[in-house]
Each structure stands twice: as C-alpha cells, then as structure tokens.
Scaffold this active site. Structure first.
Site, mmCIF file in Angstrom:
data_model
loop_
_atom_site.group_PDB
_atom_site.id
_atom_site.type_symbol
_atom_site.label_atom_id
_atom_site.label_comp_id
_atom_site.label_asym_id
_atom_site.label_seq_id
_atom_site.Cartn_x
_atom_site.Cartn_y
_atom_site.Cartn_z
ATOM 1 N N LEU A 21 -37.748 19.077 105.771
ATOM 2 C CA LEU A 21 -38.542 20.251 106.119
ATOM 3 C C LEU A 21 -38.025 21.547 105.526
ATOM 4 C CD1 LEU A 21 -38.950 19.390 109.914
ATOM 5 C CD2 LEU A 21 -40.712 19.178 108.150
ATOM 6 N N GLU A 174 -30.800 34.114 111.055
ATOM 7 C CA GLU A 174 -30.377 32.712 111.050
ATOM 8 C C GLU A 174 -29.097 32.479 111.840
ATOM 9 O OE1 GLU A 174 -32.006 30.027 109.110
ATOM 10 O OE2 GLU A 174 -33.669 31.445 109.104
ATOM 11 N N HIS A 250 -27.620 29.297 103.327
ATOM 12 C CA HIS A 250 -26.892 30.095 104.310
ATOM 13 C C HIS A 250 -25.531 30.462 103.753
ATOM 14 C CE1 HIS A 250 -29.342 28.082 107.759
ATOM 15 N NE2 HIS A 250 -29.801 29.290 107.535
ATOM 16 N N ASN A 363 -29.135 15.305 106.403
ATOM 17 C CA ASN A 363 -30.245 16.168 106.830
ATOM 18 C C ASN A 363 -29.981 17.625 106.495
ATOM 19 O OD1 ASN A 363 -32.824 16.062 107.832
ATOM 20 N ND2 ASN A 363 -32.239 16.208 109.978
ATOM 21 N N CYS A 369 -22.014 23.630 110.468
ATOM 22 C CA CYS A 369 -23.384 23.783 110.970
ATOM 23 C C CYS A 369 -23.506 23.285 112.398
ATOM 24 C CB CYS A 369 -24.371 22.995 110.096
ATOM 25 S SG CYS A 369 -24.798 23.784 108.542
#
Length: 445
Positions: A21, A174, A250, A363, A369
């Site tokens: 995505l 974010e 990021h 992913n 993360c």
C-alpha cells in the site's frame, strides 16, 4: 532523578498482511500480495521485546488497530451485514478494501511524537498521535491510536495527550519516524530534532519529485508548539529530497539518534553541516558523536534494503550503547562489515545484536519502526498502565494469546472472510482485557 527510556513496541495484529500500500516504501511495494504469517510476525516482535527486557531495558507493548476497518467501509457506502460489507468492498473497490485491511499500525514509530517532561514547559510527557495523511490506509489510525495511548499513559498528573493535527496535507505528520531526541542523560533537557521533507506553504523550496515528502515543516513546528518546547532546544532539519526519491520515505530509514549519538548516512540531510552545527550548539558543551556512514561504505540502496538506520540504538545498563539490527544487516557484506568495524571505533556504540523481524521487513519496517520511545522518570513509569509493560509473565501470556488466536498464513483472499473478522475481534477484545485498556476499539463501543 532517575529516568529511563522505554521502548513501546507495536504488537503485530491478527490480520497482518502484505498489500503493497505504501508508495515510496520499496520493501512494501516489492512484497505486495505475498502471503504473510500473522503468527510468526507477532512472535518475532514479542521475541525482540523479551530480548530487550532480558538485556536490562524497560520494554512496553502497544495494541494494534482493529482490521478490516468495517466502520470506514460503511462510511464509504458499503451496506448490510459485516459479511456483506466485506464482500461488496472486496469486489467493487478492491484497492479501498485492502487499504481498510492494512497491518501498518504495527510500526508504532509512526503512532505519535513524544516529548519527555524534561523538555516541556509544564513538566509533563506530551503525546500527539500522527495524522498520517499522506497514505489513506494509515490516515485511518489516529483516533484509535489516541485512545490506546490514553489508556496506556492514563494519569493526567504526568501525561498530556493532544488531538492529532488537522487532516490535511499541509500538516502531514508521520510521528516519531521523523523525530529524534539527543540528550546527555534521559532525565535532562535535551535537543529535539524534527526532520521534514518539504515546506507546505512555500512551493519554491526544494522538494522531492518522484516520491512524496510525508512530513511538512509546518507540522513539525505545530508539534513543537503543542508540546511546549523551547526554540533554543529544538532543531528543524530538511531531509535530502534526492534521498526521498531513492526510497527513503521516513528519516528513520536514513538516520537514528540516542543520547549523545546521531548515526546518519552521508546523503541523509539537505544542508548537513549547518544542521549538525546547530545541533551541537544547542546541545551544549558536551560532544555529540556524529557517526556518518559514507556512500562508498554503504550505498543508500543497501541501507534501504537492510534498514541499517532503521535499527534501534539503546543504552545498556552498563552505560555502553548497542545497535538492535535486523538479520538483514548481518546478511549484507557491506553492512555487516561496517557494523563490525563501528563497534571498535571511538564512539559509545560497542555492541550489535541481530534479530529476525523479516515479517515486518517484508512489509516495509525494521526494528526502529516497531517501537515508540518514551523517556520517563521513575514516578512517571509507575503511573503507566503496568499491564502494558513486558516481563516474563506478560511475555508468556501474550505468546499464548497469539497461539490461541492467530493464523499461520494469510493471503488477500482470506481478508474478505467474515470468519477472520470475527476471529480478529475476539482476539482484540481479549487483548484489551490482558492489557487493561478498556474499550478502545469501535466494535467495543
């Protein structure tokens, strides 16, 4: 006053899947539609949490989001029973459906930005959930994230919670993935570093042209205001637009900090020397260890592939620092060679520990993360919901919970199965009781 930095890792949810995505996230796109293993992913995450606990770290856990997101699908016009909503959405709007099944909340570095009490005007720990407006599937998270954070850090004597920023690309936020903090000790006022990708209101400024810059300067400035941070201990740095266009979506994919160490790639920032000079000036007399990785040692593409900078840097009880790295770093000749050499150099980083988090890596997220860092005093830690802290008993309890509820394998076709929705809700309802969270999910209300 004693203060520790606690890593709160996101627990991988029972519907963990690969949907590809995230445009701009190379790993996410490369593994789209592959079969996932929710059980393996959750256990890999729990093992990392337990390992850090065993190293003497204080470790916490944050609950996942409930997926598929039936409420959002209903808002988008799908009607009838839950089973009918799943069937309609998966057939008539498959892209929307997959977005509403996203497993991305496991990456809690994106959950929020946190400022410890030593930095804030009111002496409280401040939390602002990220709005994640750049990606539809992640923009569904902030409200429930806020409830989970409020249930985890529920004492208003010590903790201040803010509503996420306006849901608009001008204030795209974010979370901690674009924020780090340097300090001499966790309990002393530090320098909070906000890394942004673009200016929202001045399009003449440099910006990436291939992949989106998800964090705006204006969002970072708003967070700093909300948290009551001083200008003389806050630094705003622009991420290198070219490195964003190479797939560094990021800042925590290209830079990571801990206490007096900033570990960064040569291409990480737009105006590197001025940024580093400002950090050192605001940090004070003590030396900041700026550990630069040159392109000739590790290319940007290899750093992205292995998530060299999406590692955690932790301070062990001994006072030495360790890097918590994915096994992908160990399997790379250039990265493993670099890390082996790094721990012999004149920096506080003296150890590297490798962990298998491949379900997360595939992913698009590495060890950094998976965690949200929260520096706290002993009193603040005592005010945290103790059920969310990892110890031997909680680790065993959560492992048993995963074994009871999670599937071994999951593909796209499984996501439309009404039974999976029932299984997921049953699991999460039980989890909120294990973690003493109360009714944080829409289906519980």
């Amino acid at each position: 006053m004693k203060q520790v930095e606690v890593n709160f890792d996101g627990l991988v949810g029972p519907t963990h899947n690969y949907a590809g995505l995230s445009f701009g996230n190379v790993a996410s796109l490369n593994n789209a539609n592959a079969k996932s293993s929710p059980k393996q992913a959750a256990k890999q995450g729990l093992l990392k949490m337990k390992a850090l606990h065993d190293l003497g770290m204080t470790q916490g856990v944050l609950a996942p989001q409930a997926r598929p997101d039936i409420d959002t699908l209903r808002r988008l016009g799908f009607t009838g029973s839950d089973a009918n909503v799943l069937e309609q959405a998966s057939k008539r709007a498959p892209e929307v459906f997959l977005a509403c099944c996203s497993a991305s909340s496991m990456w809690t570095a994106n959950a929020a930005t946190v400022s410890p009490s030593a930095d804030t005007h009111d002496g409280k720990v401040h939390f602002t959930p990220a709005n994640l407006t750049n990606k539809f599937h992640r923009s569904l998270e902030p409200e429930v994230t806020g409830r989970i954070l409020q249930s985890t850090f529920k004492n208003d004597k010590y903790f201040q919670h803010h509503v996420h920023l306006p849901d608009n690309e001008h204030f795209g936020d974010e979370g901690a993935a674009n924020h780090t903090r340097l300090c001499s000790e966790y309990g002393r006022a530090g320098v909070e570093i906000f890394v942004y990708g673009r200016h929202a209101f001045d399009v003449s400024k440099p910006a990436p042209t291939v992949f989106p810059a998800r964090q705006t300067l204006e969002a970072s400035q708003a967070i700093a205001r909300l948290h009551g941070l001083d200008d003389d201990t806050t630094v705003f740095i622009q991420q290198n637009p070219d490195v964003i266009d190479q797939g560094v979506f990021h800042n925590d994919v290209i830079s990571v900090g801990n206490q007096n160490v900033l570990f960064y790639h040569q291409q990480a920032f737009f105006d590197t020397q001025n940024a580093l000079d400002e950090i050192q000036r605001k940090f004070g007399d003590e030396k900041v260890h700026f550990v630069r990785v040159d392109t000739e040692a590790v290319t940007v593409q290899e750093a992205i592939k292995t998530y060299l900078f999406n590692t955690q840097i932790i301070t062990l009880p001994s006072g030495e620092m360790a890097i918590i790295a994915p096994t992908d770093c160990e399997e790379s000749d250039s990265v493993s060679k670099y890390l082996s050499n790094l721990i012999t150099q004149d920096t506080p980083i003296k150890h590297v520990h490798y962990f298998d988090v491949k379900q997360s890596m595939r992913n698009g997220g590495g060890p950094a993360c998976l965690r949200l860092r929260v520096a706290m005093t002993e009193q603040e830690l005592g005010a945290v919901n103790q059920n969310t802290l990892i110890d031997d008993a909680n680790f065993a309890k959560l492992n048993s919970w995963v074994d009871k509820h999670y599937r071994d394998e999951l593909g796209d076709d499984d996501l439309r199965d009404p039974q999976l929705l029932i299984e997921s809700r049953t699991a999460l309802d039980e989890l909120t009781q294990i973690l003493n969270l109360g009714s944080v999910y829409p289906f519980q209300r």
